[in-house]
Design an enzyme around this catalytic site. Structure first.
Site, PDB file in Angstrom:
ATOM      1  N   LYS A   1      31.662 -18.920  17.535  1.00 48.73           N
ATOM      2  CA  LYS A   1      31.378 -20.161  18.260  1.00 48.73           C
ATOM      3  C   LYS A   1      31.529 -20.038  19.785  1.00 48.73           C
ATOM      4  O   LYS A   1      30.800 -20.685  20.537  1.00 48.73           O
ATOM      5  CB  LYS A   1      32.300 -21.282  17.758  1.00 48.73           C
TER       6      LYS A   1
ATOM      7  N   ASP B   1      30.569 -31.352  16.372  1.00 48.06           N
ATOM      8  CA  ASP B   1      31.774 -31.721  15.612  1.00 48.06           C
ATOM      9  C   ASP B   1      32.326 -33.085  16.031  1.00 48.06           C
ATOM     10  O   ASP B   1      32.782 -33.866  15.180  1.00 48.06           O
ATOM     11  CB  ASP B   1      32.874 -30.662  15.787  1.00 48.06           C
TER      12      ASP B   1
ATOM     13  N   ARG C   1      53.499 -25.381  20.413  1.00 45.96           N
ATOM     14  CA  ARG C   1      53.397 -26.457  21.396  1.00 45.96           C
ATOM     15  C   ARG C   1      52.500 -26.094  22.580  1.00 45.96           C
ATOM     16  O   ARG C   1      51.799 -26.948  23.131  1.00 45.96           O
ATOM     17  CB  ARG C   1      54.804 -26.827  21.884  1.00 45.96           C
TER      18      ARG C   1
HETATM   19  N1  NAP Z   1      35.683 -31.463   7.884  1.00 45.06           N
HETATM   20  C1  NAP Z   1      35.111 -30.684   8.767  1.00 45.06           C
HETATM   21  O1  NAP Z   1      33.944 -30.852   9.130  1.00 45.06           O
HETATM   22  C2  NAP Z   1      35.900 -29.584   9.403  1.00 45.06           C
HETATM   23  C3  NAP Z   1      35.455 -29.021  10.621  1.00 45.06           C
HETATM   24  C4  NAP Z   1      36.222 -27.994  11.188  1.00 45.06           C
HETATM   25  C5  NAP Z   1      37.377 -27.548  10.542  1.00 45.06           C
HETATM   26  N2  NAP Z   1      37.736 -28.127   9.356  1.00 45.06           N
HETATM   27  C6  NAP Z   1      38.987 -27.701   8.688  1.00 45.06           C
HETATM   28  O2  NAP Z   1      40.039 -28.017   9.579  1.00 45.06           O
HETATM   29  C7  NAP Z   1      41.090 -27.067   9.518  1.00 45.06           C
HETATM   30  C8  NAP Z   1      41.388 -26.513  10.911  1.00 45.06           C
HETATM   31  O3  NAP Z   1      40.243 -25.832  11.425  1.00 45.06           O
HETATM   32  P1  NAP Z   1      40.265 -25.173  12.893  1.00 45.06           P
HETATM   33  O4  NAP Z   1      38.915 -24.558  13.072  1.00 45.06           O
HETATM   34  O5  NAP Z   1      40.759 -26.133  13.910  1.00 45.06           O
HETATM   35  O6  NAP Z   1      41.347 -24.005  12.676  1.00 45.06           O
HETATM   36  P2  NAP Z   1      42.280 -23.303  13.768  1.00 45.06           P
HETATM   37  O7  NAP Z   1      41.631 -23.281  15.096  1.00 45.06           O
HETATM   38  O8  NAP Z   1      42.707 -22.026  13.129  1.00 45.06           O
HETATM   39  O9  NAP Z   1      43.574 -24.271  13.869  1.00 45.06           O
HETATM   40  C9  NAP Z   1      44.473 -24.402  12.788  1.00 45.06           C
HETATM   41  C10 NAP Z   1      45.486 -25.497  13.092  1.00 45.06           C
HETATM   42  O10 NAP Z   1      46.351 -25.632  11.959  1.00 45.06           O
HETATM   43  C11 NAP Z   1      47.705 -25.409  12.376  1.00 45.06           C
HETATM   44  N3  NAP Z   1      48.464 -24.742  11.311  1.00 45.06           N
HETATM   45  C12 NAP Z   1      48.045 -23.749  10.490  1.00 45.06           C
HETATM   46  N4  NAP Z   1      49.050 -23.382   9.653  1.00 45.06           N
HETATM   47  C13 NAP Z   1      50.117 -24.164   9.965  1.00 45.06           C
HETATM   48  C14 NAP Z   1      51.444 -24.279   9.457  1.00 45.06           C
HETATM   49  N5  NAP Z   1      51.871 -23.495   8.443  1.00 45.06           N
HETATM   50  N6  NAP Z   1      52.278 -25.198  10.010  1.00 45.06           N
HETATM   51  C15 NAP Z   1      51.860 -26.002  11.020  1.00 45.06           C
HETATM   52  N7  NAP Z   1      50.610 -25.941  11.547  1.00 45.06           N
HETATM   53  C16 NAP Z   1      49.748 -25.037  11.019  1.00 45.06           C
HETATM   54  C17 NAP Z   1      47.587 -24.519  13.597  1.00 45.06           C
HETATM   55  O11 NAP Z   1      48.783 -24.571  14.352  1.00 45.06           O
HETATM   56  P3  NAP Z   1      49.165 -23.331  15.334  1.00 45.06           P
HETATM   57  O12 NAP Z   1      48.362 -23.527  16.571  1.00 45.06           O
HETATM   58  O13 NAP Z   1      50.628 -23.471  15.531  1.00 45.06           O
HETATM   59  O14 NAP Z   1      48.792 -22.075  14.581  1.00 45.06           O
HETATM   60  C18 NAP Z   1      46.389 -25.175  14.291  1.00 45.06           C
HETATM   61  O15 NAP Z   1      46.753 -26.381  14.920  1.00 45.06           O
HETATM   62  C19 NAP Z   1      40.585 -26.021   8.515  1.00 45.06           C
HETATM   63  O16 NAP Z   1      41.164 -26.329   7.263  1.00 45.06           O
HETATM   64  C20 NAP Z   1      39.093 -26.207   8.478  1.00 45.06           C
HETATM   65  O17 NAP Z   1      38.538 -25.833   7.227  1.00 45.06           O
HETATM   66  C21 NAP Z   1      37.036 -29.127   8.783  1.00 45.06           C
END
Ligand code: NAP
Length: 276
Positions: free
Chosen positions: A70, A106, A159
């Site tokens: 991306k 998004d 954070r």
């Molecule tokens: N519905 C939709 O259209 C849509 C679109 C995009 C994404 N999603 C879903 O949204 C989720 C996040 O996607 P993303 O692209 O933003 O991923 P990302 O950039 O990898 O971010 C992941 C987030 O989850 C947090 N996290 C992961 N494991 C954790 C834990 N054990 N404890 C506390 N916080 C934790 C991370 O915190 P840290 O920064 O501390 O690691 C970060 O804030 C995924 O499940 C994805 O499938 C859905």
């Protein structure tokens, strides 16, 4: 001269096999009886530029871009939308006159989903709590601010990433400590989980959720399962809940319209088709 080529589009990722986008676009192509194909394309980092330059010559009108391409896709584009600049990543590319136009849908998908799932939702009604500060969070924070949320409160396990959002988005964003962020819930009009916690195969979100109440709108962008423990808790305390599938479906609308020339509907038929 008339162009009789059948429009092509697809999703570029690595891995890409898990993507639901081919099902979404395939459903619409069939439903509107349009000529066209939407294809999953597994592309390695090193090949991305060459692939993007070749696709228009092969009849592609555009592509979606998913992890891990991306940010690079944004860098390779000839033109980027304001939204891409703000979010720092592109998910929808359109090819026109030999140029690549990059957009990020998004934020649009998030707002359209909330408005469909909770028609009375009004961002301006009060502050919003956003849990998580990853890629999806950036889009959602920008959407909430643009929609008029008076304040967006962000909590993230790491954070510094939440502080990074504050640096980029400014004064209407407040950072709070992750472990105690549940204390904020009772004061919020909107609450969003953007972390992967609660997703199948991931740990549950372990925050104090007792502040959920009637009048709030709560959404989770995780959509497997559809009703996450986070949403169940909110629902049981009277909040209006919106699942994460709507965002996934609505973010596909602008790309489909640009590539295939028809604005598609997100309705129960589509939801049923995607949930299989
Ligand atoms: N519905 C939709 O259209 C849509 C679109 C995009 C994404 N999603 C879903 O949204 C989720 C996040 O996607 P993303 O692209 O933003 O991923 P990302 O950039 O990898 O971010 C992941 C987030 O989850 C947090 N996290 C992961 N494991 C954790 C834990 N054990 N404890 C506390 N916080 C934790 C991370 O915190 P840290 O920064 O501390 O690691 C970060 O804030 C995924 O499940 C994805 O499938 C859905």
């Amino acid at each position: 001269m008339t162009d009789h080529r059948i429009p092509l589009a697809g999703v570029i990722g690595n891995p890409v096999a898990h993507s639901r986008s081919p099902d979404v676009h395939g459903h619409w192509l069939k439903r509107y009886d349009l000529p066209g194909h939407y294809i999953p394309l597994h592309v390695e980092d090193i090949d991305l530029e060459q692939v993007l330059r070749s696709l228009p010559q092969m009849g592609f009108a555009g592509v979606n871009v998913t992890i891990p391409h991306k940010v690079r896709a944004m860098e390779l584009a000839d033109f980027i939308s304001d939204r891409v600049t703000l979010i720092g990543a592109a998910n929808t590319l359109t090819f026109r006159d030999g140029k690549i136009y990059a957009d990020n849908t998004d934020a649009y998908g998030f707002l359209a989903s909330l408005r469909q799932g909770a028609p009375d939702w009004n961002a301006a009604a009060g502050p919003a709590l956003v849990l998580g500060a990853g890629g999806a969070s950036r889009a959602i924070v920008s959407a909430l601010l643009e929609a008029g949320a008076p304040e967006v409160v962000v909590a993230n396990r790491t954070r510094s990433k939440a502080e990074g959002l504050r640096a980029d988005f400014g004064a209407r964003l407040r950072v709070v400590e992750w472990v105690t962020s549940g204390d904020q819930i009772a004061d919020m009009a909107t609450v969003v989980n953007t972390t992967s916690l609660g997703m199948q195969g991931q740990p549950a979100l372990k925050l104090d959720l007792s502040g959920f109440k009637r009048g709030q709108v709560v959404t989770d962008i995780v959509y497997t399962p559809l009703m996450t423990p986070f949403l169940s808790e909110a629902k049981s305390r009277g909040a209006t809940v919106v699942d994460g599938l709507g965002m996934l479906l609505h973010q596909a609308v602008p790309g489909f319209e640009r590539w295939f020339g028809q604005r598609p509907e997100v309705d129960d038929d589509l939801r049923r088709a995607i949930l299989g």
